[in-house]
Write an enzyme that holds these catalytic residues in place. Structure first.
Site, mmCIF file in Angstrom:
data_model
loop_
_atom_site.group_PDB
_atom_site.id
_atom_site.type_symbol
_atom_site.label_atom_id
_atom_site.label_comp_id
_atom_site.label_asym_id
_atom_site.label_seq_id
_atom_site.Cartn_x
_atom_site.Cartn_y
_atom_site.Cartn_z
ATOM 1 N N PHE B 121 -15.705 -1.006 5.017
ATOM 2 C CA PHE B 121 -14.301 -1.383 5.116
ATOM 3 C C PHE B 121 -13.761 -0.872 6.443
ATOM 4 C CE2 PHE B 121 -10.521 -2.546 2.411
ATOM 5 C CZ PHE B 121 -11.119 -3.627 1.805
ATOM 6 N N GLN B 234 2.961 -0.487 6.744
ATOM 7 C CA GLN B 234 1.761 -1.215 7.137
ATOM 8 C C GLN B 234 1.880 -2.707 6.896
ATOM 9 O OE1 GLN B 234 -2.161 -1.005 4.857
ATOM 10 N NE2 GLN B 234 -2.684 0.070 6.730
ATOM 11 N N HIS B 236 -0.388 -5.789 6.615
ATOM 12 C CA HIS B 236 -1.799 -6.154 6.454
ATOM 13 C C HIS B 236 -2.063 -7.388 7.302
ATOM 14 C CE1 HIS B 236 -5.556 -7.390 4.584
ATOM 15 N NE2 HIS B 236 -5.595 -6.243 3.928
ATOM 16 N N ARG B 309 -5.973 -1.774 10.463
ATOM 17 C CA ARG B 309 -5.128 -2.904 10.109
ATOM 18 C C ARG B 309 -4.017 -3.159 11.118
ATOM 19 N NH1 ARG B 309 -4.722 -1.855 3.562
ATOM 20 N NH2 ARG B 309 -6.749 -2.792 3.120
ATOM 21 N N HIS B 380 2.625 -4.762 3.500
ATOM 22 C CA HIS B 380 1.642 -4.427 2.480
ATOM 23 C C HIS B 380 1.831 -3.048 1.864
ATOM 24 C CE1 HIS B 380 -2.099 -4.662 0.386
ATOM 25 N NE2 HIS B 380 -2.682 -3.708 1.068
ATOM 26 N N ARG B 415 -2.694 3.726 7.069
ATOM 27 C CA ARG B 415 -3.645 3.954 5.983
ATOM 28 C C ARG B 415 -4.880 3.096 6.179
ATOM 29 N NH1 ARG B 415 -4.918 1.297 1.345
ATOM 30 N NH2 ARG B 415 -3.189 -0.171 1.375
#
Ligand code: SF4
Ligand code: SF4
Ligand code: FES
Lengths: 265, 603
Positions: B121, B234, B236, B309, B380, B415
Site C-alpha cells: 500500500f 486528506q 483521497h 495520497r 476522505h 495518514r
C-alpha cells in the site's frame, strides 16, 4: 442480482443529456397507516433512487424518513421496495426502471413500519444474539496463530460479504406471508450460521439449534432470497442446502455421514 | 423542562465503528457497565467502507518488516508532525490487534503457507496490510459487532448525542435524542469515549457517509477539550467522478496496489514525472520495476502511483488543470492492462477487487476489466481532531477519551492508507481500557439539571419557528464553501472569505425552521447536525490560514514550500472564555533517542 431478468436484455432507458421529470410515488405514513404520495423530481444521468429521495427531502419534503449511510452499496441501510422489488435504493439506477411511469417506493413489508420508508428491523439483531458465537480451536502455532488454506477461507468469505440489508428476510415467504418470526431465523441468519459452521477454526455445534429452534426445515428452497441478495451470495445453494444436509446427516442419517466422511466430503 | 429517559453507565462509548466497538469490548472486559451509542443501526458505521486493509508489521509476507519500519513509514507519511509516542505504540501493538480479530472470527486472506496475507500500500515499505479482498472494513466491523453482542453491552441504536455534560470540569455524561421517537435520553457516566469519526460531510465531494458531521470534535470542543491539527484534511486521490451522483465514492488504493496505473488523456503515466526527493530512493524509475513490485518482487521498488495520497492527489489536479484530464475532469485509472501480464486476466481482476468491479459495473456501467476508470480527488479523512494523551487517549477534560478518526496525533500531516483500521483497534482498545480504569477510580459525577434543560430547549427550537431557512440549504452552502475555498489547494484570501461565509451561515443556522414532528424527522436531524459541521469547518479554516506552509495534506498555493519554523508546532483550537474560537501553537512532541535513530536509519 435483484432483477428477475438474467441479462440486461431490456434496452436501458436513456435519460436525455438534459433533464427529465420523473414521478415518484412514495409511501408516507406511520406504523403501517399511510398512503402513497406523488412527487415530481428532475432527474439527470446516472442518478439512483436514493438521489431522488434526497432531492425530494431537500426541496419538497424535509421530513421524509429514509435510512442510508454509505450510498455505495456497502452498509445495507437503504433497503426498500422499488416497484415491488426489494432493493437497495443507492444501487438502483433510474435507467434500470421504466421511468416513463411513476416509480413506487415503499418500505420493506416484512418488518413493522416506523415512519415512511423506515422499518423496525430490531428483530434481526435479537435473532443474531441467540446464535452460538464463534469458538476457535486451540491455536496451531506456538505464537498463538492459526494456519488455514485460502481455499477453505473462500467458502466462508462469500458469506462474510453480507451487508445485513435484510432484503432476503423481506422477501422470504416464511417471514413475509407466514410471519413465523418466532420459529424461523430467515435466510440472513442461515448465511450467518453457515459462516460459523464452515469457519475452518470454529468448534461449536449449531446443528441442533438449526433444526429445532431456528426452523431450517421451514425453508422449502424457493430461492427468492438468493435472487434479491445485492451481494450475490448464493444463499440457498451454498448456505441453506449444505446446512440442511448437515442437519439430516446429524439427526437422521448418521451412517451416511460416516460414509461421506470417508470419501472426504 | 424537557422529558427524558435516564441511563447509567460507568463507561459510555459514543460511536460504534471500529474504534467505538473495540473500546466497548475492552471496557466491558474490565468488568464495568458499558453503554454504546450509535448514530445509525449497529454495523452500519463508516468503517464498513474501508477497503484496502489494516496495517500491521507482522512480517508474514516480507520478514524484513517490523515495528521500527512501520513507525518510520508512519512518521515520514505524517511529515513528522505526528505524536511520535502514538506512532510508536501503534506500530508495536497493531500486530496483536490483528491476531486477536482472527481469534474473534475474522477471516483474512491467506498466504500460501496459511498465515494472514499482507498487501502493498502507498507509503508502506513492505507488504503490510492484512486484508479481506477489498472489503476489510466490513470484516472488521462485523467481527467486532458479532463479538460485542455477547459481551453484555447495552447498545442504543439510532441515537445522536446533542451535548456532553460536565460536572466542575470533569465528564458527567451525555444528553441525546433517539431518531425513532425523537425522545431525549440522559446518559450519566463518569467516563465517556468519543469514537464518532470524521468531518467529510462539511465538503461537497466526499467519500464519507452522512454520519460524518464532526460530532465528536465539536462535542469535545464545547466541553472544553482542545482540538489539534485541524488543517490536515486528506483528499483521497481516487474517487469516482462520473456519473455526477456517484461523485466522491472511493476507489480503493488497492487497485493501484494490484498493478493499476494512472494515465492522462495522452496515455502518459504522469506519476513518473514528479517523484518527491524524500521518496526517490524507494520509488521505481521505470514501469517494469513498478509492475514487479506490485507482484511481490522483494527487490523491486514501488511504482510512483503508490506515493502518498496528498502527492498523488495534487499530481492528478495538475494534469486536469493543464488540460490533460479525462472527459469528466479526472484522470484514468487502468487495471485492465494487467490482463496482458497475469494468467486468468479478467477473472484475476474480479477476484482481487470484487467490490470495485461491482461498484463500477452497477453505478457507472463500466467493466473495469475492459475499460479504464475515471477518477479524481475526494475528501476522505481528517488527521486532526481531539487532542489526546498518547498512552490513555484521554483529552484535556478528565473522563473524556477519544479514539479513531475523531482523535488527533497518530497521523500527523498525512495518514498512510491502512493506518486507519489499525488506529481504530489499537487506540480503541486503549481508550476502553483507560476509560474503565478511570471510571473505577472516580465516583459518579453530578449532572446539572440546568445544563440538561438548556440543551433540550435548544434542540427543539427549530420546531418553534413558523418560518426560517431550510437546513438542507445551509448544509449545501457550507459544503460549497469548504469545497471551493478550503479544499485541496488553499489561499489566504479564499480562506478568509470562507470564514466570513461560515459566520453568515452560523446566523442562518440559528434561525432554521423544521416542519413535521419529532419522530424520525431527517429535516430536524440535519438542522441539529449543522452546529457541529459549522464548528469543525471554522476550526479547519482557521488552522489552515494559520499554517503558512505546505506540508502533507495541507497545500497552500501562496506558501508552496515547507517552512522549518512551522515544522516545530502543531496548531490547537479551543473555545475561549467569550465563546470564540482561539488558536494556539504547541511544540511538536520531541522524538526519543531511539526514535531519532530509527528515522535516521530508514531515511
Ligand atoms: S429459499 Fe428458503 S430461506 Fe430463501 S426465500 Fe425461499 S424459503 Fe425463504
Ligand atoms: S444475505 Fe444478502 S440479502 Fe441477505 S442480508 Fe445479507 S446481503 Fe442482504
Ligand atoms: S446507503 Fe449503504 S447500502 Fe445503500
Amino acid at each position: 442480482m435483484a432483477t428477475a431478468t438474467p441479462t440486461q436484455a431490456a434496452p436501458a432507458q436513456r435519460i436525455a443529456a438534459g433533464q427529465k421529470t420523473v414521478t415518484f410515488e412514495i409511501w408516507r405514513g406511520e406504523k403501517g397507516k399511510g398512503e402513497f404520495r406523488a412527487y415530481d423530481a428532475e432527474v439527470s444521468e446516472g442518478m439512483v433512487v436514493l438521489d431522488v429521495i434526497h432531492k425530494i427531502q431537500a426541496e419538497q419534503a424535509p421530513d421524509l424518513a429514509a435510512r442510508w449511510n454509505c450510498k455505495a452499496g456497502k452498509c445495507g441501510s437503504c433497503s426498500a421496495e422499488i416497484n415491488g422489488m426489494p432493493k437497495l435504493m443507492c444501487m438502483t439506477r433510474l435507467n434500470s426502471l421504466p421511468i416513463d411511469k411513476p416509480v413506487r417506493v415503499e418500505p420493506m413489508k416484512t418488518f413493522p413500519s416506523i415512519r415512511d420508508l423506515v422499518t423496525d428491523v430490531s428483530w434481526n439483531f435479537e435473532v443474531k444474539k441467540k446464535i452460538k458465537k464463534f469458538q476457535p480451536r486451540a491455536p496451531d502455532a506456538p505464537d498463538g496463530t492459526w494456519r488455514m488454506r485460502q481455499a477453505d477461507a473462500d467458502r466462508v468469505q462469500e458469506f462474510r460479504k453480507c451487508i445485513e440489508c435484510f432484503l432476503c428476510q423481506d422477501v422470504c415467504h416464511v417471514l413475509r406471508d407466514h410471519h413465523l418470526h418466532d420459529r424461523f431465523i430467515g435466510p440472513r441468519f442461515f448465511v450467518y450460521s453457515a459462516a460459523l459452521e464452515m469457519q475452518p477454526l470454529d468448534t461449536a455445534d449449531r446443528l441442533a439449534d438449526l433444526r429445532l429452534r431456528d426452523g431450517i426445515g421451514y425453508c422449502n428452497i424457493t430461492k427468492c432470497c438468493t435472487k434479491v441478495c445485492p451481494e450475490e451470495i448464493h444463499i440457498t445453494d451454498n448456505a441453506i442446502i449444505p446446512l440442511k444436509e448437515r442437519v439430516v446427516d446429524e439427526f437422521f442419517d448418521p451412517l451416511g455421514k460416516l460414509f461421506r466422511r470417508f470419501r472426504g466430503e | 423542562m424537557p422529558d427524558y429517559q435516564t441511563h447509567e453507565y460507568d463507561v459510555l462509548v459514543i460511536g460504534a465503528g471500529g474504534a467505538g466497538l473495540r473500546a466497548a469490548v475492552e471496557a466491558s472486559a474490565a468488568g464495568v457497565r458499558v453503554g454504546l451509542i450509535c448514530k445509525s443501526l449497529l454495523g452500519k458505521a463508516h468503517t464498513v467502507m474501508a477497503e484496502g486493509g489494516m496495517a500491521a508489521a507482522m512480517g508474514n509476507v516480507d520478514d524484513r518488516d517490523n515495528w521500527r519500519v512501520h513507525f518510520a513509514d508512519t512518521m515520514r507519511g505524517g511529515q513528522y508532525m505526528n505524536n511520535s509516542a502514538m506512532a510508536e505504540i501503534h506500530a508495536k501493538e497493531a500486530p496483536a490487534r490483528v491476531r486477536e480479530l482472527e481469534a474473534w472470527g475474522a477471516l483474512f486472506d491467506r498466504t500460501p503457507d496459511g498465515r494472514i496475507l499482507q498487501r502493498n500500500f502507498g507509503g508502506h515499505r513492505y507488504p503490510r496490510l492484512a486484508h479481506v479482498g477489498d472489503r476489510t472494513g466490513l470484516e472488521l466491523i462485523r467481527t467486532l459487532q458479532d463479538h460485542t453482542i455477547h459481551q453484555g453491552i447495552e447498545v442504543h441504536m439510532e441515537c445522536t448525542v446533542l451535548d456532553l455534560l460536565t460536572d466542575a470540569g470533569r465528564m458527567a455524561g451525555a444528553f441525546a435524542y433517539d431518531r425513532e421517537r425523537g425522545r431525549f435520553r440522559l446518559f450519566r457516566a463518569p467516563a465517556v469515549v468519543l469514537a464518532t469519526g470524521g468531518v467529510g460531510r462539511a465538503f461537497k465531494i466526499t467519500s464519507n457517509s452522512w454520519e460524518y458531521t464532526g460530532d465528536g470534535q465539536s462535542l469535545a470542543y464545547r466541553a472544553g477539550a482542545a482540538l489539534m491539527d485541524m488543517e490536515f484534511v486528506q483528499f483521497h486521490p481516487t474517487g469516482m467522478i462520473w456519473p455526477p451522483s456517484v461523485r466522491g465514492i472511493l476507489v480503493t488504493e488497492g487497485v493501484r496496489g494490484e498493478g493499476g496505473v494512472l494515465r492522462n488523456s495522452e496515455g502518459r503515466r504522469f506519476m513518473f514525472d514528479d517523484i518527491p526527493e524524500n521518496y526517490r530512493s524507494q520509488t521505481a524509475d521505470n514501469e517494469e520495476e513498478g509492475w514487479r513490485y506490485t507482484q511481490g518482487d522483494k527487490n523491486a521498488r514501488r511504482p510512483p502511483e503508490l506515493l502518498t495520497r496528498d502527492h498523488v492527489a495534487r499530481c492528478i489536479r495538475r494534469e486536469v488543470r493543464e488540460g490533460r484530464g479525462s472527459p469528466h475532469g479526472g484522470v484514468f485509472l487502468d487495471i485492465a492492462w494487467i490482463k496482458s501480464r497475469v494468467s486468468g486476466g479478467a477473472g484475476h481482476i474480479r477476484r482481487k477487487l470484487p467490490s470495485m468491479y461491482h461498484q463500477f459495473k452497477q453505478l457507472a456501467d463500466i467493466d473495469i476489466t475492459e475499460t479504464p476508470m475515471e477518477v479524481g480527488p475526494t475528501t476522505h479523512y481528517i488527521m486532526g481532531g481531539i487532542r489526546v494523551d498518547a498512552e490513555t487517549q484521554m483529552s484535556d477534560v478528565p473522563g473524556l477519551f477519544a479514539a479513531g478518526e475523531c482523535a488527533a496525533g497518530l497521523h500527523g500531516a498525512n495518514r498512510l492508507g491502512g493506518n486507519s483500521l489499525s488506529d481504530l483497534v489499537v487506540f480503541g482498545k486503549r481508550a476502553g481500557e483507560y476509560a474503565a480504569a478511570y471510571a473505577k477510580a472516580n465516583g459518579a459525577p453530578q449532572v446539572n439539571p440546568d445544563q440538561v434543560d438548556e440543551i433540550g430547549a435548544r434542540a427543539l427550537e427549530p420546531f418553534n419557528r413558523a418560518s426560517g431557512p431550510n437546513p438542507y440549504d445551509i448544509q449545501h452552502q457550507l459544503q460549497d464553501v469548504m469545497q471551493d475555498l478550503v479544499g485541496i489547494v488553499r489561499r489566504q484570501e479564499e480562506m478568509q472569505e470562507a470564514l466570513e461565509r461560515i459566520d453568515g451561515l452560523k446566523l442562518c443556522a440559528a434561525q432554521v425552521a423544521v416542519p413535521g414532528n419529532r419522530e424520525y424527522n431527517p429535516g430536524w436531524h440535519t438542522a441539529l447536525d449543522l452546529r457541529n459541521l459549522l464548528t469543525v469547518s471554522e476550526a479547519i479554516a482557521l488552522s489552515a490560514i494559520e499554517r503558512k506552509e505546505s506540508r502533507g495534506a495541507h497545500f497552500r498555493e501562496d506558501y508552496p514550500e515547507k517552512s522549518a519554523a512551522a515544522a516545530k508546532f502543531n496548531l490547537t483550537i479551543r473555545q475561549a472564555a467569550d465563546g470564540s474560537m482561539a488558536l494556539g501553537h504547541q511544540p511538536v512532541v520531541p522524538l526519543t533517542g531511539e526514535q531519532k535513530q530509527i528515522i535516521e536509519e530508514m531515511k
